[in-house]
Design an enzyme around this catalytic site. Structure first.
Site, PDB file in Angstrom:
ATOM      1  N   ARG A 297     -18.087  -0.273  -7.158  1.00 34.28           N
ATOM      2  CA  ARG A 297     -17.360  -0.863  -6.106  1.00 34.28           C
ATOM      3  C   ARG A 297     -17.834  -1.074  -4.900  1.00 34.28           C
ATOM      4  O   ARG A 297     -17.549  -1.841  -4.349  1.00 34.28           O
ATOM      5  CB  ARG A 297     -16.055   0.487  -6.019  1.00 34.28           C
ATOM      6  CG  ARG A 297     -14.607   0.138  -6.021  1.00 34.28           C
ATOM      7  CD  ARG A 297     -13.942   1.170  -5.949  1.00 34.28           C
ATOM      8  NE  ARG A 297     -13.342   1.298  -7.493  1.00 34.28           N
ATOM      9  CZ  ARG A 297     -12.267   0.644  -7.963  1.00 34.28           C
ATOM     10  NH1 ARG A 297     -11.789  -0.621  -7.344  1.00 34.28           N
ATOM     11  NH2 ARG A 297     -11.861   0.948  -9.098  1.00 34.28           N
TER      12      ARG A 297
ATOM     13  N   ARG B  89      -7.538  -5.183  -6.360  1.00 30.69           N
ATOM     14  CA  ARG B  89      -8.718  -4.276  -6.124  1.00 30.69           C
ATOM     15  C   ARG B  89      -8.471  -3.167  -5.264  1.00 30.69           C
ATOM     16  O   ARG B  89      -7.838  -3.207  -4.275  1.00 30.69           O
ATOM     17  CB  ARG B  89      -9.997  -5.069  -5.745  1.00 30.69           C
ATOM     18  CG  ARG B  89     -10.506  -6.284  -6.435  1.00 30.69           C
ATOM     19  CD  ARG B  89     -11.240  -5.989  -7.537  1.00 30.69           C
ATOM     20  NE  ARG B  89     -12.346  -4.819  -7.515  1.00 30.69           N
ATOM     21  CZ  ARG B  89     -13.031  -4.208  -8.303  1.00 30.69           C
ATOM     22  NH1 ARG B  89     -12.376  -4.168  -9.521  1.00 30.69           N
ATOM     23  NH2 ARG B  89     -14.052  -3.484  -7.930  1.00 30.69           N
ATOM     24  N   ILE B  90      -8.839  -2.019  -5.756  1.00 23.42           N
ATOM     25  CA  ILE B  90      -9.085  -0.790  -4.872  1.00 23.42           C
ATOM     26  C   ILE B  90     -10.274  -0.903  -4.064  1.00 23.42           C
ATOM     27  O   ILE B  90     -11.316  -1.137  -4.577  1.00 23.42           O
ATOM     28  CB  ILE B  90      -9.011   0.536  -5.760  1.00 23.42           C
ATOM     29  CG1 ILE B  90      -7.458   0.777  -6.524  1.00 23.42           C
ATOM     30  CG2 ILE B  90      -9.161   1.631  -4.985  1.00 23.42           C
ATOM     31  CD1 ILE B  90      -7.687   1.703  -7.623  1.00 23.42           C
TER      32      ILE B  90
ATOM     33  N   ASN C 282      -1.550  -6.098   3.981  1.00 22.39           N
ATOM     34  CA  ASN C 282      -1.182  -6.311   2.497  1.00 22.39           C
ATOM     35  C   ASN C 282       0.081  -6.405   2.458  1.00 22.39           C
ATOM     36  O   ASN C 282       0.957  -5.732   2.957  1.00 22.39           O
ATOM     37  CB  ASN C 282      -1.675  -5.128   1.809  1.00 22.39           C
ATOM     38  CG  ASN C 282      -1.574  -5.091   0.107  1.00 22.39           C
ATOM     39  OD1 ASN C 282      -1.696  -6.367  -0.191  1.00 22.39           O
ATOM     40  ND2 ASN C 282      -0.982  -4.107  -0.212  1.00 22.39           N
TER      41      ASN C 282
ATOM     42  N   HIS D  92       3.424  -5.700  -0.467  1.00 21.93           N
ATOM     43  CA  HIS D  92       3.359  -5.011  -1.657  1.00 21.93           C
ATOM     44  C   HIS D  92       4.864  -5.093  -2.263  1.00 21.93           C
ATOM     45  O   HIS D  92       5.847  -4.881  -1.306  1.00 21.93           O
ATOM     46  CB  HIS D  92       3.350  -3.493  -1.318  1.00 21.93           C
ATOM     47  CG  HIS D  92       3.467  -2.550  -2.701  1.00 21.93           C
ATOM     48  ND1 HIS D  92       2.394  -2.410  -3.642  1.00 21.93           N
ATOM     49  CD2 HIS D  92       4.419  -1.842  -2.864  1.00 21.93           C
ATOM     50  CE1 HIS D  92       2.941  -1.689  -4.746  1.00 21.93           C
ATOM     51  NE2 HIS D  92       4.117  -1.103  -4.172  1.00 21.93           N
TER      52      HIS D  92
ATOM     53  N   SER E 123       7.485  -4.853   1.073  1.00 22.82           N
ATOM     54  CA  SER E 123       6.892  -4.450   2.562  1.00 22.82           C
ATOM     55  C   SER E 123       5.437  -5.113   2.750  1.00 22.82           C
ATOM     56  O   SER E 123       4.574  -5.332   1.943  1.00 22.82           O
ATOM     57  CB  SER E 123       6.654  -2.954   2.460  1.00 22.82           C
ATOM     58  OG  SER E 123       7.771  -2.156   1.808  1.00 22.82           O
TER      59      SER E 123
ATOM     60  N   ASP F 138      -1.688   1.336  -0.699  1.00 25.37           N
ATOM     61  CA  ASP F 138      -0.196   1.188  -0.410  1.00 25.37           C
ATOM     62  C   ASP F 138       0.118   2.219   0.563  1.00 25.37           C
ATOM     63  O   ASP F 138       1.584   2.184   0.450  1.00 25.37           O
ATOM     64  CB  ASP F 138       0.580   1.038  -1.729  1.00 25.37           C
ATOM     65  CG  ASP F 138      -0.176  -0.215  -2.702  1.00 25.37           C
ATOM     66  OD1 ASP F 138      -0.584  -1.062  -2.310  1.00 25.37           O
ATOM     67  OD2 ASP F 138      -0.062   0.278  -4.071  1.00 25.37           O
TER      68      ASP F 138
HETATM   69  C1  GRF Z   1       2.912 -10.135  -5.180  1.00 25.94           C
HETATM   70  O1  GRF Z   1       4.181  -9.599  -5.828  1.00 25.94           O
HETATM   71  C2  GRF Z   1       2.591  -9.247  -3.918  1.00 25.94           C
HETATM   72  O2  GRF Z   1       3.387  -8.509  -3.650  1.00 25.94           O
HETATM   73  C3  GRF Z   1       1.533  -8.275  -4.835  1.00 25.94           C
HETATM   74  O3  GRF Z   1       0.937  -9.216  -5.694  1.00 25.94           O
HETATM   75  C4  GRF Z   1       1.840 -10.388  -5.982  1.00 25.94           C
HETATM   76  C5  GRF Z   1       1.084 -11.589  -5.680  1.00 25.94           C
HETATM   77  O4  GRF Z   1       1.639 -12.561  -6.221  1.00 25.94           O
HETATM   78  N1  GRF Z   1       0.677  -7.495  -4.044  1.00 25.94           N
HETATM   79  P1  GRF Z   1       0.986 -14.150  -5.789  1.00 25.94           P
HETATM   80  O5  GRF Z   1      -0.382 -14.105  -6.512  1.00 25.94           O
HETATM   81  O6  GRF Z   1       1.027 -14.093  -4.415  1.00 25.94           O
HETATM   82  O7  GRF Z   1       1.922 -14.883  -6.653  1.00 25.94           O
END
Ligand code: GRF
Length: 227
Positions: A72, A98-99, A114, A116, A143, A152
């Site tokens: 990593r 990725r973490i 980010n 989520h 979010s 997250d």
């Molecule tokens: C989305 O649902 C986002 O919230 C999550 O991963 C997904 C990515 O989708 N983190 P895309 O590649 O933008 O279509």
């Protein structure tokens, strides 16, 4: 003198997959004047569909394949060097699966976002839509948060709520949440790009220089009302 609210800030976008959020961000730049300059889109997966989305928009792309690194830290190190060569003011994770190491996250503290697909702090991690259904949630959503070492778990400042229907499948729910994500992320990025948003020392989010007590809720084109 140029207006700091409209001068585009340099950004780098990290992806792993289809890139629908990336597409929404590019559209917001082209159609709504979102003040960012996307200097590069970087994927950790060579087959990510989002690479094509970026290339079609004339944006530089790069692949840093995590499978070619022994660990990593080595991967994050290479990624960081590639990002920093672009001198971005903001790093945008758009489906980057990725973490990240603590060193990497600390390096971009206060300048990495980010998105989520849940109403954090509910359902961090994967399979959020099925988990929301299994838990009997009537309201679900997405979010946007600053990235911290807590996966997250960084401070959330903007959310979109989506009503869960009695007969929803995870796929149906995911698709309505995704629609909201495409509104949400450009708005979140705009707040940062216009210099209205920052991360305080205690991981408080500052909006227009005041501590944000609760995440803002997406207003435009909201889904059906949630009870
Ligand atoms: C989305 O649902 C986002 O919230 C999550 O991963 C997904 C990515 O989708 N983190 P895309 O590649 O933008 O279509």
């Amino acid at each position: 003198m140029s207006d700091p609210a409209t001068t585009p800030i340099p950004v780098v976008i990290l992806i792993s997959g289809r890139g629908s959020n990336l597409h929404a961000i590019i559209e917001a730049v082209e159609q709504d004047g979102l003040p960012i300059e996307i200097r590069a889109v970087i994927s950790n997966r060579p087959a990510a569909g989002g690479l094509q989305v970026a290339a079609e928009a004339g944006i530089a792309t790069d692949v840093i394949d995590h499978t070619e690194f022994t660990g990593r830290a080595a991967f994050d190190h290479a990624l960081q060097a590639r990002i920093d060569a672009c001198q971005p003011e903001l790093v945008i994770l758009a489906g980057f699966m990725r973490i990240l190491t603590e060193d990497f996250v600390t390096h971009y503290r206060g300048r990495m976002l980010n998105i989520h697909p849940s109403l954090l702090p509910e359902f961090p991690g994967l399979n959020t839509h099925q988990r929301a259904l299994d838990a009997g949630c009537r309201v679900h959503g997405a979010s946007v948060h600053f990235v911290t070492a807590d996966m997250d778990g960084g401070p959330v400042f903007l959310q979109a709520r989506v009503a869960v229907r009695a007969d929803d499948t995870a796929e149906q729910l995911a698709s309505r949440v995704l629609e909201q994500e495409h509104q949400l992320y450009p708005q979140a990025i705009r707040l940062f790009a216009e210099g209205r948003l920052s991360l305080g020392d205690n991981d408080d989010v500052l909006l227009d220089a005041s501590v944000l007590e609760q995440p803002l809720q997406l207003t435009a084109r909201a889904d059906t009302p949630c009870s």
